[in-house]
Design an enzyme around this catalytic site. Structure first.
Site, PDB file in Angstrom:
ATOM      1  CB  SER A  89      -0.922   0.007   1.218  1.00 41.95           C
ATOM      2  OG  SER A  89      -0.181   0.072   2.414  1.00 41.95           O
ATOM      3  CG  HIS A  93       0.177  13.346   1.463  1.00 42.09           C
ATOM      4  ND1 HIS A  93      -1.119  13.691   1.124  1.00 42.09           N
ATOM      5  CD2 HIS A  93       0.077  12.313   2.347  1.00 42.09           C
ATOM      6  CE1 HIS A  93      -1.967  12.907   1.778  1.00 42.09           C
ATOM      7  NE2 HIS A  93      -1.268  12.060   2.511  1.00 42.09           N
ATOM      8  CG  HIS A 103      -4.764   4.909  -2.171  1.00 39.23           C
ATOM      9  ND1 HIS A 103      -5.742   4.261  -2.909  1.00 39.23           N
ATOM     10  CD2 HIS A 103      -4.440   4.078  -1.162  1.00 39.23           C
ATOM     11  CE1 HIS A 103      -5.999   3.086  -2.349  1.00 39.23           C
ATOM     12  NE2 HIS A 103      -5.225   2.946  -1.298  1.00 39.23           N
ATOM     13  NE  ARG A 107      -7.818  -5.205   0.000  1.00 38.08           N
ATOM     14  CZ  ARG A 107      -8.245  -4.211  -0.766  1.00 38.08           C
ATOM     15  NH1 ARG A 107      -7.397  -3.339  -1.256  1.00 38.08           N
ATOM     16  NH2 ARG A 107      -9.539  -4.085  -1.037  1.00 38.08           N
TER      17      ARG A 107
END
Length: 299
Positions: A89, A93, A103, A107
């Site tokens: 993950s 910024h 983002h 998974r």
């Protein structure tokens, strides 16, 4: 394909992503933090800060196992106690308001009884929406999805619109992307095919975002644009703390708080009744924070 082999592929993906981001960033380097989880497994968090482009970012790999808390079992409607979960993950910024927040996560989750599923997503959160940039982003995602079946992109794009939506603000988090969860052989693809798709999405991230970083990093910006960025980051915090299922899962399974909350921006603002001038660039962005926009039509 064993869970250990899948974890190894995710670990390799983390390496590729951090190497590309460091090269594009040009100044800051990732610092690695290897950690163990009480109850089973662990991971490595790689954090970058105060760079030429990235003000703060994290790329996390984890492979954890153990017993599921009862509330997770109840939510997932499963009976098996023992689980294994692995993935990558990330959140970036940037310093410059003209470089979007991004983002991505991929998974894999497996139960001791043999049930498994893949999940993931990638979405772009511009401070000021550039329609052409959003269109290029979505076109790249669609190209990967279309290699498997034409149904994937519209389905996963809508899923992202619905998932990355701040219901308490009636706004999308940004221009969306794709989101998918609980993918297994019931979807009509073999396990290896699903893994290939998930990995292709993960491998798409680095070159796609590096191009956006390079294009926008040197754009001049005003104090007003920086102030707007800090307020938009506030929306990001609201989503992650109030609505994001991944954040909740990490906390509920006794995950490492520092790694889970690396998604938080370094600086943020909330102003009571923040005023937006009609017809301003900020107003134009707000008008585009809605579901079901066909971004590709802006190519």
């Amino acid at each position: 394909m064993t869970k250990e082999q899948i974890a190894d592929q995710f670990k390799s993906l983390q390496n590729t992503i951090t190497q590309t981001l460091e090269t594009t960033e040009g100044k800051a380097k990732f610092k690695e933090d290897i950690w163990n989880r009480e109850g089973g497994g662990g991971g490595r968090s790689r954090i970058i800060a105060n760079g030429n482009i990235i003000e703060k970012g994290g790329v996390n790999f984890s492979a954890v196992h153990g017993r599921l808390p009862e509330k997770i079992k109840s939510k997932l409607q499963i009976k098996c106690d023992d689980f294994f979960a692995t993935g990558v993950s990330l959140i970036m910024h940037p310093e410059n308001p003209h470089v979007p927040i991004v983002h991505m996560n991929v998974r894999y989750f497996e139960l001791a009884d043999g049930n498994y599923w893949f999940g993931g997503g990638i979405d772009l959160t511009p401070i000021y929406i550039d329609k052409k940039e959003a269109a290029n982003f979505h076109q790249a995602l669609k190209a990967v999805c279309d290699k498997y079946t034409p149904d994937l992109y519209p389905q996963y794009k809508k899923w992202a619109d619905d998932y990355f939506f701040l219901s308490h603000r009636n706004e999308t988090r940004g221009v969306g992307g794709i989101f998918f969860d609980h993918l297994n052989e019931s979807e009509g693809l073999k396990k290896e095919e699903i893994l290939n798709f998930v990995m292709e999405i993960g491998q798409l991230f680095a070159p796609l975002y590096a191009e956006i970083m390079t294009k926008n990093a040197n754009n001049p910006y005003s104090n007003q644009e920086k102030d707007w960025q800090l307020h938009r980051r506030g929306r990001y915090v609201e989503f992650n703390l109030l609505q994001d299922k991944g954040t909740r899962f990490g906390i509920d399974t006794n995950g490492r708080a520092e790694s889970i909350l690396v998604s938080m921006p370094p600086e943020v603002k909330w102003t009571y009744q923040y005023k937006i001038e009609s017809g301003s660039p900020e107003d134009e962005t707000i008008k585009l924070l809605r579901k079901d926009i066909n971004w590709i039509e802006y190519l």
